[in-house]
Design a protein around this motif. Structure first.
Motif, mmCIF file in Angstrom:
data_model
loop_
_atom_site.group_PDB
_atom_site.id
_atom_site.type_symbol
_atom_site.label_atom_id
_atom_site.label_comp_id
_atom_site.label_asym_id
_atom_site.label_seq_id
_atom_site.Cartn_x
_atom_site.Cartn_y
_atom_site.Cartn_z
ATOM 1 N N UNK A 187 -11.087 0.358 -12.583
ATOM 2 C CA UNK A 187 -12.357 0.303 -13.322
ATOM 3 C C UNK A 187 -12.128 0.370 -14.826
ATOM 4 N N UNK A 188 -11.161 1.180 -15.274
ATOM 5 C CA UNK A 188 -10.888 1.297 -16.708
ATOM 6 C C UNK A 188 -10.294 0.010 -17.265
ATOM 7 N N UNK A 189 -9.299 -0.533 -16.586
ATOM 8 C CA UNK A 189 -8.638 -1.749 -17.078
ATOM 9 C C UNK A 189 -9.589 -2.936 -17.054
ATOM 10 N N UNK A 190 -10.380 -3.067 -15.989
ATOM 11 C CA UNK A 190 -11.289 -4.209 -15.899
ATOM 12 C C UNK A 190 -12.335 -4.171 -17.004
ATOM 13 N N UNK A 191 -12.789 -2.961 -17.344
ATOM 14 C CA UNK A 191 -13.821 -2.817 -18.375
ATOM 15 C C UNK A 191 -13.301 -3.232 -19.747
ATOM 16 N N UNK A 192 -12.055 -2.944 -20.042
ATOM 17 C CA UNK A 192 -11.520 -3.202 -21.382
ATOM 18 C C UNK A 192 -10.781 -4.537 -21.496
ATOM 19 N N UNK A 193 -10.151 -5.015 -20.410
ATOM 20 C CA UNK A 193 -9.284 -6.190 -20.520
ATOM 21 C C UNK A 193 -9.668 -7.332 -19.588
ATOM 22 N N UNK A 217 10.022 8.177 -1.222
ATOM 23 C CA UNK A 217 8.610 8.544 -1.142
ATOM 24 C C UNK A 217 7.973 8.673 -2.515
ATOM 25 N N UNK A 218 8.752 8.958 -3.544
ATOM 26 C CA UNK A 218 8.194 8.936 -4.891
ATOM 27 C C UNK A 218 7.745 7.526 -5.251
ATOM 28 N N UNK A 219 8.572 6.540 -4.915
ATOM 29 C CA UNK A 219 8.191 5.154 -5.187
ATOM 30 C C UNK A 219 6.991 4.709 -4.375
ATOM 31 N N UNK A 220 6.959 5.083 -3.087
ATOM 32 C CA UNK A 220 5.841 4.683 -2.225
ATOM 33 C C UNK A 220 4.531 5.303 -2.708
ATOM 34 N N UNK A 221 4.562 6.591 -3.063
ATOM 35 C CA UNK A 221 3.337 7.274 -3.484
ATOM 36 C C UNK A 221 2.851 6.741 -4.831
ATOM 37 N N UNK A 222 3.760 6.632 -5.796
ATOM 38 C CA UNK A 222 3.347 6.164 -7.126
ATOM 39 C C UNK A 222 2.921 4.693 -7.090
ATOM 40 N N UNK A 223 3.530 3.902 -6.220
ATOM 41 C CA UNK A 223 3.191 2.473 -6.150
ATOM 42 C C UNK A 223 1.769 2.241 -5.675
ATOM 43 N N UNK A 224 1.192 3.214 -4.990
ATOM 44 C CA UNK A 224 -0.181 3.039 -4.500
ATOM 45 C C UNK A 224 -1.182 2.936 -5.642
ATOM 46 N N UNK A 225 -0.853 3.466 -6.800
ATOM 47 C CA UNK A 225 -1.756 3.329 -7.949
ATOM 48 C C UNK A 225 -1.912 1.856 -8.307
ATOM 49 N N UNK A 226 -0.784 1.180 -8.510
ATOM 50 C CA UNK A 226 -0.851 -0.244 -8.819
ATOM 51 C C UNK A 226 -1.299 -1.075 -7.646
ATOM 52 N N UNK A 227 -0.956 -0.642 -6.422
ATOM 53 C CA UNK A 227 -1.304 -1.407 -5.228
ATOM 54 C C UNK A 227 -2.808 -1.489 -5.036
ATOM 55 N N UNK A 228 -3.487 -0.335 -5.104
ATOM 56 C CA UNK A 228 -4.932 -0.344 -4.891
ATOM 57 C C UNK A 228 -5.662 -1.001 -6.049
ATOM 58 N N UNK A 229 -5.143 -0.836 -7.262
ATOM 59 C CA UNK A 229 -5.754 -1.516 -8.399
ATOM 60 C C UNK A 229 -5.627 -3.032 -8.251
ATOM 61 N N UNK A 230 -4.470 -3.483 -7.793
ATOM 62 C CA UNK A 230 -4.273 -4.926 -7.583
ATOM 63 C C UNK A 230 -5.149 -5.439 -6.454
ATOM 64 N N UNK A 231 -5.265 -4.660 -5.379
ATOM 65 C CA UNK A 231 -6.103 -5.078 -4.262
ATOM 66 C C UNK A 231 -7.556 -5.230 -4.690
ATOM 67 N N UNK A 232 -8.068 -4.271 -5.451
ATOM 68 C CA UNK A 232 -9.445 -4.372 -5.931
ATOM 69 C C UNK A 232 -9.614 -5.559 -6.872
ATOM 70 N N UNK A 233 -8.592 -5.853 -7.665
ATOM 71 C CA UNK A 233 -8.668 -7.007 -8.567
ATOM 72 C C UNK A 233 -8.820 -8.303 -7.789
ATOM 73 N N UNK A 234 -7.948 -8.510 -6.798
ATOM 74 C CA UNK A 234 -8.008 -9.746 -6.010
ATOM 75 C C UNK A 234 -9.296 -9.800 -5.195
ATOM 76 N N UNK A 235 -9.727 -8.655 -4.682
ATOM 77 C CA UNK A 235 -10.971 -8.626 -3.915
ATOM 78 C C UNK A 235 -12.151 -9.105 -4.755
ATOM 79 N N UNK A 236 -12.244 -8.612 -5.987
ATOM 80 C CA UNK A 236 -13.359 -9.040 -6.843
ATOM 81 C C UNK A 236 -13.192 -10.485 -7.293
#
Length: 586
Positions: free
Chosen positions: A371-377, A481-500
């Motif tokens: 939501x933050x990135x989409x609003x500004x960029x 597991x550090x990579x898997x957990x942290x990657x979910x931030x970009x993963x869900x943001x990317x999923x919402x981007x493509x969905x919209x």
């Protein structure tokens, strides 16, 4: 008179002063009530009830199938393959049905089929659990197989109806409700995804407690009661939303007619002779009408599937959607494969549950980042930033393959391919890993990160390796597991981007069929991920699966980069010519 007027002014000012807090309170209450009775909240409530029911049902279904077949994952594997295959085959047909029928009828029919199928399945399961010994003696055991088939078919039908309801409400209705306000559309997408993340943890826990402290029969009854109540409430809420938003009653058919006319012209141009141009379509229709009714329906279904895949291919956001589907071919998520691998590395169940809670929190952070990135960029840049963040975090998983404590050893392939050495055969027998990679979590929206609860039912059976064994170092598993957990931030943001992007750029007349094909693509790429595990099931080979998964993820993001570059070029051309873009919020 002057004194009276002054007294009135004074009393009026005093009245205003004393009534201001009451008015503010009334205004606040009115605002809250208007929001609770508004279409956005009703959609949220309906989606929450639907998601909660889905999560409970799919978690319980995995347990029930294991209990029915004597703690064996065969039925679970068959169920996973049937669900994936059915969505792969019928995804386009479901989308075409959504496009052709009125929105309220599609939502009500999908809701009724889903809940009635789950209810019927629960009744059958209650009978099987209650009279299992008697049923096994009927028809020389074949009646038991019949009951298993009925359970799987009903559960698969419920999943297809759930797919149709998800496409209808989350991919179509909210687009109409928000109208041209892309900010509200992004907010609703993010809010529904946040609910999904939270419910994904607590819904399986609720039904799991009932099944643990009571019995499977009472667990079935609990789910049955939930579905009946949810059916009534969701029906009322969706009907109210349909009444509050008049545009939902209007469905664009003009584009569909133009598309059919275009296909007819293309078909006619394939024939060179002028006479053939007029007669060939007519002759083809006559030849089709001569076929039996069942063959005509089959012909129509095949043509619908073909047209659906063609419509998906010609969309301007085709590469973005295909890139999202590629993210499903990965073992870098909290599914049965990754959690089973963690079990072999000495990670306890309690620690895994904590890691899964952290992953859910990370997913929530991804929705906020979107939501933050989409609003500004804008959407295009948001997808690029999310992709880079996703890949950079997954690099930690690649580092874990070569870190201390990693069991990665390509020499296991030589042991598997060598059949002449008796020593190799003894080594394989000692270290043989029996893993059932077919089980999949079918309830996850549109992403490779499956349910954070299902690991409890994804059994990994070892002959000589136990969960209590500890590796030489925990650095590898910590990095993984550090990579898997942290990657979910970009993963869900990317999923919402493509969905919209799909919501904004797909024509209304093709919104259903294109999203249906997108679901089929997601399941297809998910099947590839399980085939990978079948070919390399050993813990020593997991590192190779990690590297292959990262290659698929990078390929998906490269597809999105190509789309984003094309969009930027198109946007530059539009700005140069002075015309407004069709989707300025992108």
């Amino acid at each position: 008179m002057v004194e009276d007027s002054e007294d009135l002014k004074g009393s009026g000012s005093q009245r205003i002063w004393t009534e201001t807090p009451i008015r503010r309170e009334n205004r606040f209450i009115d605002t809250v009530l208007s929001y609770l009775m508004g279409p956005r909240f009703l959609v949220y409530a309906s989606c929450a009830l639907s998601i909660w029911g889905d999560r409970m049902w799919h978690f319980a279904m995995s347990v029930f199938l294991i209990e029915l077949y004597g703690h064996n994952l065969l039925l679970t594997a068959v169920f996973g393959l049937v669900v994936a295959g059915s969505v792969l085959v019928f995804g386009a047909l479901i989308g075409d049905w959504i496009d052709r029928k009125p929105r309220n009828k599609v939502a009500h029919a999908s809701l009724f089929i889903q809940n009635s199928s789950v209810t019927a399945c629960c009744v059958v399961l209650m009978l099987v659990f209650s009279y299992k010994s008697e049923i096994e003696q009927m028809w020389h055991g074949w009646f038991t197989v019949f009951c298993y088939a009925v359970v799987i078919i009903l559960a698969d039908l419920a999943n297809l109806a759930s797919t149709a309801l998800t496409i209808t409400v989350q991919k179509d209705w909210i687009v109409v409700i928000t109208g041209d306000n892309r900010g509200q559309l992004a907010g609703m997408n993010a809010a529904i995804r946040r609910m999904d993340q939270v419910i994904n943890i607590f819904a399986p826990l609720s039904v799991g407690q009932v099944m643990t402290w009571a019995s499977n029969v009472i667990g079935c009854g609990f789910i049955l009661g939930w579905n009946l109540i949810s059916l009534l409430v969701e029906f009322i809420f969706l009907s109210r939303v349909y009444q509050l938003v008049p545009p939902l009653a209007v469905k664009s058919q003009q584009n569909a007619g133009e598309y059919e006319l275009k296909l007819l012209n293309i078909f006619q141009n394939m024939h060179k002779a002028p006479t053939e141009q007029k007669s060939s379509p007519e002759m083809q229709r006559k030849s089709v009408t001569k076929l039996p009714l069942c063959f005509r329906k089959m012909h129509r279904m095949l043509c619908t599937c073909r047209d659906g895949w063609k419509a998906y291919y010609r969309q301007s956001v085709f590469l973005a959607g295909l890139g999202l589907a590629f993210l499903y071919t990965t073992v870098l998520g909290f599914d049965c494969i990754t959690t089973g691998y963690a079990y072999t590395q000495g990670i306890s169940g309690s620690l895994l549950s904590i890691l899964m809670a952290l992953s859910a929190f990370s997913g929530l952070m991804g929705t906020i980042l979107f939501t933050k990135l989409r609003k500004h960029y804008g959407l295009a840049v948001t997808g690029v930033v999310s992709s880079l963040l996703h890949v950079s975090c997954l690099m930690l998983c690649v580092f874990s393959v070569f870190a201390p404590g990693s069991p990665f050893d390509l020499g296991i392939f030589s042991l598997l391919t060598s059949k002449n050495s008796s020593l190799n055969q003894e080594t394989l027998q000692k270290n043989q890993l029996h893993i059932y990679p077919f089980q999949r979590n079918i309830n996850q929206p549109i992403l490779p990160d499956r349910s954070s609860i299902h690991w409890t039912n994804n059994t990994v059976l070892l002959d000589s390796v136990h969960g209590s064994d500890h590796p030489e170092s925990y650095i590898s598993i910590i990095l993984l597991f550090s990579g898997v957990i942290l990657a979910r931030i970009g993963l869900w943001s990317f999923d919402l981007t493509v969905t919209q992007l799909l919501q904004e750029n797909i024509p209304e007349s093709e919104r259903g069929i294109v999203n249906g094909v997108q679901s089929s693509m997601n399941y297809l790429m998910d099947l590839v991920h399980f085939i990978m595990v079948i070919l390399a099931p050993q813990p020593q080979q997991f590192g190779l699966l990690v590297i292959i998964s990262l290659l698929f993820v990078i390929t998906g993001h490269v597809m999105y980069f190509i789309y984003a570059k094309k969009y930027k070029i198109k946007e530059t051309v539009i700005q140069t010519t002075g015309r407004k873009p069709q989707n300025p919020s992108v």
